[in-house]
Design an enzyme around this catalytic site. Structure first.
Site, mmCIF file in Angstrom:
data_model
loop_
_atom_site.group_PDB
_atom_site.id
_atom_site.type_symbol
_atom_site.label_atom_id
_atom_site.label_comp_id
_atom_site.label_asym_id
_atom_site.label_seq_id
_atom_site.Cartn_x
_atom_site.Cartn_y
_atom_site.Cartn_z
ATOM 1 N N LYS A 283 -2.699 0.520 -24.488
ATOM 2 C CA LYS A 283 -3.159 0.578 -26.030
ATOM 3 C C LYS A 283 -1.802 0.464 -27.099
ATOM 4 O O LYS A 283 -1.114 -0.402 -26.761
ATOM 5 C CB LYS A 283 -3.969 1.502 -26.481
ATOM 6 C CG LYS A 283 -5.248 1.487 -25.444
ATOM 7 C CD LYS A 283 -6.342 2.395 -25.761
ATOM 8 C CE LYS A 283 -7.545 2.169 -24.621
ATOM 9 N NZ LYS A 283 -8.520 3.241 -24.702
ATOM 10 N N THR B 71 -3.983 6.406 -21.888
ATOM 11 C CA THR B 71 -3.866 5.021 -21.184
ATOM 12 C C THR B 71 -2.449 4.471 -21.409
ATOM 13 O O THR B 71 -1.994 5.164 -22.394
ATOM 14 C CB THR B 71 -4.906 3.977 -21.655
ATOM 15 O OG1 THR B 71 -4.754 4.242 -23.177
ATOM 16 C CG2 THR B 71 -6.379 4.627 -21.182
ATOM 17 N N TYR C 5 0.830 -1.205 -0.012
ATOM 18 C CA TYR C 5 0.011 0.110 -0.032
ATOM 19 C C TYR C 5 0.892 1.137 -0.027
ATOM 20 O O TYR C 5 1.921 1.150 0.850
ATOM 21 C CB TYR C 5 -1.144 0.016 1.282
ATOM 22 C CG TYR C 5 -2.154 0.097 0.837
ATOM 23 C CD1 TYR C 5 -2.780 1.175 0.278
ATOM 24 C CD2 TYR C 5 -3.152 -1.076 0.910
ATOM 25 C CE1 TYR C 5 -3.931 1.397 -0.217
ATOM 26 C CE2 TYR C 5 -4.565 -0.819 0.536
ATOM 27 C CZ TYR C 5 -5.159 0.163 -0.173
ATOM 28 O OH TYR C 5 -6.269 0.132 -0.542
ATOM 29 N N GLU D 141 -0.423 4.860 -0.545
ATOM 30 C CA GLU D 141 -1.158 6.105 -0.811
ATOM 31 C C GLU D 141 -0.505 7.276 -0.512
ATOM 32 O O GLU D 141 0.449 7.225 0.582
ATOM 33 C CB GLU D 141 -2.573 6.086 0.587
ATOM 34 C CG GLU D 141 -3.525 5.187 0.085
ATOM 35 C CD GLU D 141 -4.848 5.422 0.789
ATOM 36 O OE1 GLU D 141 -4.820 6.496 1.663
ATOM 37 O OE2 GLU D 141 -5.681 4.567 0.812
ATOM 38 N N ASP E 66 -6.478 13.768 -25.336
ATOM 39 C CA ASP E 66 -6.514 12.376 -24.732
ATOM 40 C C ASP E 66 -6.176 11.365 -25.916
ATOM 41 O O ASP E 66 -6.657 11.156 -26.887
ATOM 42 C CB ASP E 66 -8.068 11.894 -24.350
ATOM 43 C CG ASP E 66 -8.418 10.738 -24.018
ATOM 44 O OD1 ASP E 66 -7.369 9.888 -24.122
ATOM 45 O OD2 ASP E 66 -9.514 10.184 -23.604
ATOM 46 N N ARG F 25 -2.294 -2.374 -17.902
ATOM 47 C CA ARG F 25 -3.384 -1.548 -17.944
ATOM 48 C C ARG F 25 -3.199 -0.280 -16.940
ATOM 49 O O ARG F 25 -3.085 -0.742 -15.785
ATOM 50 C CB ARG F 25 -4.602 -2.426 -17.670
ATOM 51 C CG ARG F 25 -5.012 -3.496 -18.344
ATOM 52 C CD ARG F 25 -6.463 -4.131 -18.354
ATOM 53 N NE ARG F 25 -7.483 -3.154 -19.163
ATOM 54 C CZ ARG F 25 -7.589 -3.338 -20.339
ATOM 55 N NH1 ARG F 25 -6.865 -4.512 -21.172
ATOM 56 N NH2 ARG F 25 -8.205 -2.672 -21.250
HETATM 57 C C1 LIG Z 1 -9.589 3.728 -23.928
HETATM 58 C C2 LIG Z 1 -9.944 5.237 -23.738
HETATM 59 C C3 LIG Z 1 -10.161 5.710 -22.391
HETATM 60 C C4 LIG Z 1 -10.745 4.919 -21.257
HETATM 61 O O1 LIG Z 1 -9.495 3.941 -20.685
HETATM 62 P P1 LIG Z 1 -10.004 2.900 -19.903
HETATM 63 O O2 LIG Z 1 -8.598 2.341 -19.325
HETATM 64 O O3 LIG Z 1 -10.667 1.846 -20.564
HETATM 65 O O4 LIG Z 1 -10.859 3.265 -18.765
HETATM 66 C C5 LIG Z 1 -10.552 6.931 -22.423
HETATM 67 N N1 LIG Z 1 -10.261 7.696 -23.581
HETATM 68 C C6 LIG Z 1 -9.954 7.331 -24.664
HETATM 69 C C7 LIG Z 1 -10.009 8.189 -25.945
HETATM 70 C C8 LIG Z 1 -9.757 6.024 -24.848
HETATM 71 O O5 LIG Z 1 -9.413 5.589 -25.992
#
Ligand SMILES: *Cc1c(COP(=O)(O)O)cnc(C)c1O
Length: 437
Positions: A220, A217, A45, A47, A191, A226
């Site tokens: 991807k 994220t 942990y 925090e 994003d 993740r």
């Molecule tokens: C995948 C994605 C998210 C969310 O990610 P999670 O890890 O699934 O919560 C947010 N914004 C965009 C543009 C994404 O492609």
């Protein structure tokens, strides 16, 4: 007796190996990242932040988190980074929580045109409930309608404009977003969840010169665990010297408790991997594969939203075969050993649950070492499946449609045409490990 879960994991591994994964948000991590994800780090942990934790015993975890932060800062050329968000959705909420008051206005791309739920999708999401939301769209050529973005911004004066998407096949023009944000004094948030790996490798423009704050994220195209990261740009920090601290405070105590330390370590390794020449070659190949796949699909007579791709993904528009056939085609592709996801098309006449498109992308197959010849073969299989199953039209009535699709799903697993492709897919994938880099 090993737990039943291990048997299921073995089955999942077999599924991933034997099938072709075309979901553009999925990837496969390196063996090194797998190793840290299963390590003792998840026992701890932590925090708080390095050197100011609420729990003792974080001497080592502090070093790991600082390493991850330093590497991501260097990789993107930004002065402030937070690597603690549990995933992309909470990370976006944290940015809103840091920068907005409840009831302020968010502006993002419509979900049905390639935006993300967390960009202010109305009614069902937190971002669309706690905040006013205004959504822009794309033009007939499937590109973002900047005239509309500007008109909506001038009219609604959003506090934050979100530039980002999940199903948009073109490069994003961050400069244009910046110009519009400046006209109304809005924060610009990029994003880059989908394209972060391409950005790092120079295959997609970087938002760093234009955005105030960036979310991505890490699982991807970035090909890490993740999780998510929030980056504050030089411009953002100039506008508000406390921006980094505000983001940190929005994560904890704002939204989260203890960070997932194994994930943090995985991000550190992913950032090191992303800085290598091999990763540059990987990102280049993602693009080459996407172009090859797009061209081959068109040659097979399929239509693509926007007529092609400039990124790692594309959306097959099945409207030529009928409305709302994405669900059926995605089911059938999976039965044939190729999994993707149904998706709306910009001119959608179906519904989110029965949309008219299928979204596909090349990050995962490129990680497996597949190249242009495999893309051409995959395109042939997809076209075969699409033409084969769209011969049966979806019933218009809602109830009949559900019954039809249930029966369709069952029969798809026994369909000789799909089974033949599935066997061919299995033969092909046997030559490609999950991680080939
Ligand atoms: C995948 C994605 C998210 C969310 O990610 P999670 O890890 O699934 O919560 C947010 N914004 C965009 C543009 C994404 O492609």
């Amino acid at each position: 007796m090993p737990d039943q879960v291990f048997k299921l994991i073995t089955q999942e591994e077999k599924r991933q190996k034997e099938k072709i994964g075309l979901i553009p948000s999925e990837n496969v991590v390196s063996p090194e990242i797998s190793k840290v994800l299963a390590s003792c780090l998840s026992n701890k942990y932590s925090e708080g932040y390095a050197n100011r934790r609420y729990y003792e015993g974080n001497q080592i975890v502090d070093q790991i988190e600082l390493l991850a932060i330093e590497r991501v800062k260097k990789l993107f050329g930004v002065p402030y980074v937070n690597v603690q968000p549990y995933s992309g959705s909470p990370a976006n909420l944290a940015i809103y929580f840091a920068l907005l008051q409840p009831g302020d206005t968010i502006m993002g791309l419509k979900l049905s045109m390639g935006g993300h739920l967390t960009h202010g999708h109305p009614k069902v999401t937190a971002s669309g409930t706690f905040y006013q939301s205004v959504q822009y769209g794309v033009k007939a050529d499937a590109r973002i309608d900047f005239d509309e973005v500007e008109a909506l911004a001038l009219k609604h004066k959003p506090k934050i404009i979100v530039a980002g998407n999940t199903a948009y096949p073109f490069l994003l023009d961050f400069k244009k977003f910046r110009q519009i944000a400046d006209k109304v004094g809005a924060w610009l948030m990029a994003d880059i969840s989908h394209v972060a790996g391409l950005v790092v490798a120079g295959e997609h423009p970087s938002p760093v010169p234009y955005a105030d704050v960036i979310m991505s994220t890490t699982h991807k195209t970035f090909r890490g665990p993740r999780g998510a990261m929030i980056l504050v740009t030089p411009r953002g920090l100039k506008r508000d010297p406390d921006l980094g601290k505000k983001i940190d405070a929005a994560i904890i105590p704002g939204l989260q408790g203890g960070p997932h330390n194994a994930t943090t370590a995985g991000i550190a390794i992913a950032a090191a991997e992303a800085a290598t020449p091999a990763f540059k070659r990987y990102a280049k190949q993602i693009r080459k594969n996407a172009d090859a796949l797009a061209k081959a699909l068109q040659k097979q007579g399929l239509q693509l939203v926007g007529d092609g791709t400039e990124t790692h993904l594309m959306v097959i528009d099945l409207t030529q075969f009928g409305i709302g056939l994405g669900t059926q085609v995605a089911y059938a592709m999976d039965a044939a050993g190729i999994y993707a996801n149904r998706n709306t098309v910009p001119t959608e006449q179906g519904s989110p649950f029965y949309p008219s498109g299928v979204r596909i992308g090349t990050p995962l197959v490129t990680t497996r070492g597949m190249k242009e010849p495999q893309m051409r073969q995959i395109a042939k299989w997809i076209a075969q499946v699409a033409k084969h199953v769209t011969a049966q039209q979806l019933p218009k009535d809602r109830k009949e449609r559900t019954v039809f699709l249930k029966a369709f799903r069952k029969s798809a697993d026994k369909d000789p045409v799909l089974l033949k492709i599935k066997r061919e897919v299995k033969t092909m994938t046997a030559n490609f490990p999950l991680f080939a880099w």
